[in-house]
Each structure stands twice: as structure tokens, then as C-alpha cells.
Design a protein around this motif. Structure first.
Motif, PDB file in Angstrom:
ATOM      1  N   SER A 267       0.854  -1.191   0.000  1.00 21.93           N
ATOM      2  CA  SER A 267       0.000   0.000   0.000  1.00 21.93           C
ATOM      3  C   SER A 267       0.887   1.238   0.000  1.00 21.93           C
ATOM      4  N   ARG A 268       0.255   2.388  -0.199  1.00 20.33           N
ATOM      5  CA  ARG A 268       1.016   3.650  -0.167  1.00 20.33           C
ATOM      6  C   ARG A 268       1.718   3.808   1.180  1.00 20.33           C
ATOM      7  N   ASP A 272       5.752   4.199   1.801  1.00 21.38           N
ATOM      8  CA  ASP A 272       6.340   5.290   2.588  1.00 21.38           C
ATOM      9  C   ASP A 272       7.221   4.743   3.699  1.00 21.38           C
ATOM     10  N   PHE A 335       6.394  10.189  -5.281  1.00 23.43           N
ATOM     11  CA  PHE A 335       5.621   9.331  -6.169  1.00 23.43           C
ATOM     12  C   PHE A 335       5.413  10.045  -7.498  1.00 23.43           C
TER      13      PHE A 335
END
Length: 600
Positions: A267-268, A272, A335
């Protein structure tokens, strides 16, 4: 009459008897000849077999024979020399047992073996030596049918090809992996990506590409050598690998750039977290030649299928995101977003505009920031700063186009323009003050820099003593000996040399006795908090004292208020410049200022 008749019958009987005896003798000779021929054939066969055995024992490969049931009937003496196993212990056992393979496949292979030497079947198998080493051999076979035997049997050779296979494996590995780090190389990366993108992953489980570029790596190569740089790259690869999972791929894309391809449920938030972990790991110190060195990393991120579905596009988009991470201050990640493409289009247009501006020579201009002696605040000179009067974007400062000029190679032409026009303008001043010109590190590395400077002085008529060149510390890091030679040649022209942004690079103090500088410029980052930070003031005091001890002029840049100026006066700094004293002025405004001072 009776007697003559009897005589004739006797003669006929005698002739018949002679014929019968002669035929019998002929048959006997034929039988004897056939026997001798048979014996001769047996002897020839035995001799041929003996010759075969002699050749077999002398051959480098080992030779084997099996019967119609695929059981071993013969192993040459070379077998024992190669394997260390006794031949006798294998006679009567299946060939498949010796070659560590299933019996049915090898039996089928043998049964299909050709009967001529011109077309021999081959098969790669494994065998084990007496010490337990697993090795590879290539066996060749053909069917044999002899006149004295009704069934077929099989004869063949076994060649040890272990080294050949291992060499091929090494070559294959080298073609797919980076020699320094052992990571996947560009070829492997592209093949991996193509395989993944042939079946596009779902949006919920995207394929994620991280383009990782090291920050501040080049100075390590320049200052400590390529062996030190290789050591750091190898350690970076190890640290990055610690952050990968089994299904991920880590590749060295070239130089100090790495690529990590993530598969699965990232996932994002996961990305991160991973990027934070990567940057934290990379910025930990590296021990090189008993000293610690520090680098950072910028990361660009692109995903498939969200951003791209083709290998080249995915790589390009990750690079675009990486560029934005660099612009954002490095040691961070970004991103990919669609507007990044728009920025690239805009950047290309700006490059075309800059080329046109350099060719037309009517859009560029110079502004001059005055430099003052702190004791009495008298003008001591001015620094030339280039501006671009863009047709659509109005007046642009150097931050908007100098990095672009450096990236595109236009900095050389731009630097020559600034140098030439600054010298010409300085000759119009009513006071013989020095003019300062900044040199880009790329411009400094130009092979004909000295001749360019001399040409600008000769064309303008400006005395060399009125020209000061400002040079950053990075030029010494990239080629220390070449920089020393160039600086001495420039100094020989009679001009002044200033070390710009002093204190922000590597090993600054070592340059002061190695290179012929006249001035130290304290970087604005130390002046910014001078009135509120004792640490900043201590640094400025140290630099000022060092400059006085070495009989060098010390200039503080970025003075923004009276408090900072007062501290610099109290600590004995010689010169200052900044917005508090004067903003950069157009050429006409500076000339008016100089005239006013003369009149005063």
C-alpha cells in the motif's frame, strides 16, 4: 565281341569313379577353406575387440557397455581414474543407477540410439565420485549388433562436462548480474519487468518500482578514489538487500543508481515506510580507510498498472519522480504524478528558450550586488549576478535557469557571456572597484578556462587585479590536482580568487594552504541565525580569525539585519553583502550609486 564290351564298361566305371573322387576332394577343400575363413573372422573380431579395449583404456573419457537389459557389462579403466570407484562393483547393475537417474527415461533413450557412428545420441546426466562430489557427464550411445549375437547391446562414452557447465553458468550469471555488487543488472531488470508486465497486476496489488539514486556520492570517488567508492556501493547494495523480500528484485541500474521492484500487497503507507527505512539505512556512516563518510539517497516511485504498463515508461516515470525528489532537497522520496510530465515539457521549452536567448544575446542581463567594508560601510566591489528577461515569464533569477544550463551543457556559453559582459561593464564604473564573477564547477572544468578569462580581460581592457573569480569547494573535490594547476594559472594572470560558500563542503581547512585563494566568503547559512545562535557565532568567529591569521579577506554574505551586521563588526569581519546593505542592482543603478559616492 564280349571282351571289348567289358573293356569299355570298365573304362566308363573307372572314369565315373575318378569324377566322384575328384568332386569329393573339391568339396573337402571348400569345407577346409570355409573353416579357415571362419577362424580368420573370429580372430579378426577378437583383434578388433582387443583394439577397442586398448583404445578404451587410453581414452580421456570413460567408455561403457550395457546389454539388452541395460545392465553394465563393461567400464573402461578411465572410469576408475575419473570417479575413484571400482569398475567391478558396477558390472551387472543398471546404467541408470550409476548415472543417478530414473531407469525408464534412460532406457527409452538407449533403445532409440542410432546404429552408426555418424549420428550419435547424447544425454546429460549426473554421477557421483568416491568422495561424494556430484558431477555432470555427457553420454553418447549407439546400438551394437554383432554377427555372433542375436540381441542388441549398447556402447557409448561418458565425458565429464562439470567445468564446462559451471563456466557456462558463470557466464550466464555475469550476463544477468552486476560484477561489483552481485545484484541484477539492466538486462536482468528488463527481463524481470517484461515478465511481470506481460500479466498486468491488479490495481490492488501493483508492481512498484523504486528508482534510488545516491546523494553526495561523487565527492567520495573524487576525494578518496574509486576503490573507496566501490566499497561504499557494495555496502549500499548489502543494506538495500536487507530490505527486500523473496519475490522482490534489487538491481544496480548503473553508476550510483539502484532499482528495487516490489511485488505483492504494497500500500502507499507500506511504500512510505519502506522508503523511510531505506533512506535511514543509507545515511548511516560508512567506514572507508579508517574514516567515516556519509551519503544520502533520493527515491522516485512509479507503479504498474496505475502509472504505466510498459517497461520503458515505468522506468522513465520513476526517473521523473526521482528528479522531483532531488529538487525537493534530496534524501527524500516522491511518487510519480501526471503533472511531472507537464513539468518536463515545460523544462524542454525553457531549454529551447535559453538556447535562443544565448544566440540572440538580447534577453540576458547582469545585476550587481554591492559589497561593503564593514568598518565605515564603504563600497568595496560588486558581485555580477545574471538575470534573464524572458519574453513570457518576465525577469527570471539564476535559480530558475542555472541548474538547467548545467544539466544541458549550456553553462559554458552562459559563463563566457557573464564573464565577458561583467568585465566590459566594470570598465564603465567611475571607481576602479573589483567585480566578482561566479564560476560553475562545470565551467571550471573547461579545458580552456584560463584562455577564456584572459580573452575577456584583453577584450574589455579591465586590469586583472579588478577581477575576482568566486569558486565553490566542490571543484577541488572533483579533481584536486587539476584544480590546483588551474587555480595557479588563473592566479598568475594577476586576478583574485575567492572560495565561495566556505564551510559547507569537505575538509575546507586543507584547501587554504594548498590553493592560492585571497578571500573566504562565509556561507549565508551561517549568517542567517547569527543573532540568535551562539553556535553560529562561534563558527563565524573561527572563520574570521582564521582568515586574519592567513592574511585573507573574509566576506560575509546574506546579511539581512542590523543585528547580524553589528555582530560581524564586533568580531572583526572585513566585508559584507546582503539585502540589508543592498539588493542586486541593474548596471545603470550601480553606476549611479558609484557616481554619488564619488560626488560625496
Amino acid at each position: 565281341m564280349v571282351m571289348p564290351l567289358l573293356g569299355l564298361l570298365g573304362l566308363a566305371l573307372a572314369a565315373l569313379t575318378w569324377l566322384v573322387l575328384r568332386h569329393a576332394m573339391a568339396n573337402a577343400r571348400l569345407m577346409d577353406l570355409s573353416y579357415h575363413r571362419l577362424e580368420s573372422s573370429k580372430a579378426a573380431l577378437a583383434a578388433s575387440e582387443a583394439r577397442f579395449r586398448d583404445v578404451a583404456e587410453a581414452a580421456s573419457d570413460w567408455i561403457w557397455e550395457v546389454d539388452a537389459d541395460y545392465r553394465i557389462t563393461y567400464l573402461s579403466g578411465r572410469f576408475e581414474a575419473v570417479t575413484g570407484l571400482p569398475s567391478s562393483s558396477w558390472l551387472g547393475r543398471p546404467l541408470s543407477e550409476l548415472l543417478n537417474c530414473d531407469s525408464q527415461p534412460i532406457n527409452d533413450w538407449l533403445s532409440s540410439a542410432p546404429r552408426t557412428n555418424t549420428d550419435r545420441a547424447t544425454l546429460d546426466c549426473h554421477y557421483q565420485t568416491v568422495v561424494g562430489h556430484q558431477r555432470i557427464c555427457r553420454i553418447a550411445s549407439r546400438a551394437i549388433r554383432e554377427e555372433m549375437r542375436s540381441d542388441s547391446h549398447y556402447r557409448g562414452t561418458a565425458s565429464d562436462i562439470t567445468e564446462e557447465i559451471e563456466a557456462q553458468a558463470r557466464l550466464q550469471h555475469l550476463s544477468q548480474h552486476d560484477a561489483l555488487t552481485g545484484l541484477a543488472n539492466r538486462n536482468h531488470l528488463r527481463e524481470f519487468l517484461e515478465g511481470k508486465l506481460n500479466n498486468l497486476p491488479p490495481i490492488e496489488q501493483p508492481l512498484v518500482m523504486l528508482s534510488i539514486d545516491l546523494d553526495r556520492f561523487k565527492p567520495i570517488n573524487d576525494a578518496l578514489g574509486h576503490a573507496a567508492g566501490d566499497h561504499v556501493l557494495h555496502e549500499v547494495a548489502r543494506r538495500l538487500h536487507e530490505c527486500t523480500r523473496g519475490e522482490d528484485l534489487l538491481a544496480r541500474h548503473g553508476g550510483d543508481e539502484f532499482v528495487m521492484v516490489l511485488s505483492g500487497t504494497y500500500s502507499r503507507e507500506n511504500i512510505d515506510h519502506l522508503c523511510k527505512r531505506l533512506t535511514e539505512k543509507i545515511k548511516q556512516p560508512y567506514l572507508v580507510e579508517n574514516q567515516e563518510v556519509f551519503i544520502g539517497a533520493s527515491i522516485g516511485i512509479a507503479m504498474a498498472p496505475q502509472d504505466a504498463c510498459q517497461v520503458e515508461e515505468l522506468l522513465r516515470y520513476a526517473d521523473l519522480a526521482l528528479y522531483q525528489a532531488k529538487v525537493a532537497g534530496r534524501n527524500t522520496w516522491r511518487f510519480y504524478a501526471q503533472e511531472m510530465n507537464e513539468r518536463i515539457v515545460e523544462r524542454r521549452q525553457l531549454e529551447r528558450d535559453l538556447r535562443q536567448a544565448l544566440s540572440q544575446n538580447d534577453q540576458l542581463c547582469l545585476h550587481y550586488q554591492p559589497r561593503y567594508r564593514i568598518d565605515g560601510l564603504q563600497l568595496a566591489g560588486a558581485e555580477a549576478l545574471v538575470r534573464w528577461q524572458h519574453p513570457q515569464r518576465n525577469l527570471l533569477g539564476p535559480d530558475h535557469f542555472i541548474p538547467l544550463a548545467e544539466e544541458t551543457g549550456l553553462i559554458g556559453a552562459l559563463g563566457i557571456w557573464v564573464l565577458r559582459n561583467a568585465c566590459i561593464e566594470a570598465m564603465r564604473w567611475t571607481q576602479p572597484l573589483p567585480v566578482s564573477v561566479n564560476l560553475s564547477p562545470l565551467q571550471f572544468r573547461c579545458c580552456d578556462l584560463v584562455s577564456q578569462v584572459k580573452s575577456a580581460l584583453d577584450e574589455s581592457g579591465l586590469p586583472a587585479s579588478r577581477l575576482e573569480l568566486e569558486i565553490t569547494e566542490s571543484v577541488m573535490l572533483e579533481d584536486a590536482e587539476g584544480a590546483r594547476v588551474t587555480l595557479k594559472q588563473l592566479k598568475a594572470l594577476g586576478l583574485h580568487l575567492s572560495m565561495d560558500d566556505f564551510g559547507t563542503g569537505y575538509s575546507s581547512l586543507s584547501y587554504l594552504h594548498t590553493y592560492p585563494f585571497d578571500t573566504l566568503k562565509i556561507d549565508r547559512s551561517f549568517i542567517a541565525d547569527l543573532d540568535v545562535s551562539q553556535d553560529r557565532r562561534a563558527i563565524v568567529q573561527a572563520i574570521t580569525g582564521l582568515g586574519r591569521a592567513l592574511s585573507m579577506t573574509v566576506t560575509a554574505e546574506g546579511v539581512e539585519n542590523q543585528a547580524q551586521l553589528g555582530i560581524l563588526q564586533a568580531d572583526g569581519c572585513y566585508e559584507a553583502q546582503g539585502y540589508y546593505l543592498s539588493r542586486p542592482l541593474p548596471a545603470e543603478a550601480l553606476r549611479s550609486l558609484l557616481s554619488c559616492e564619488v560626488d560625496a
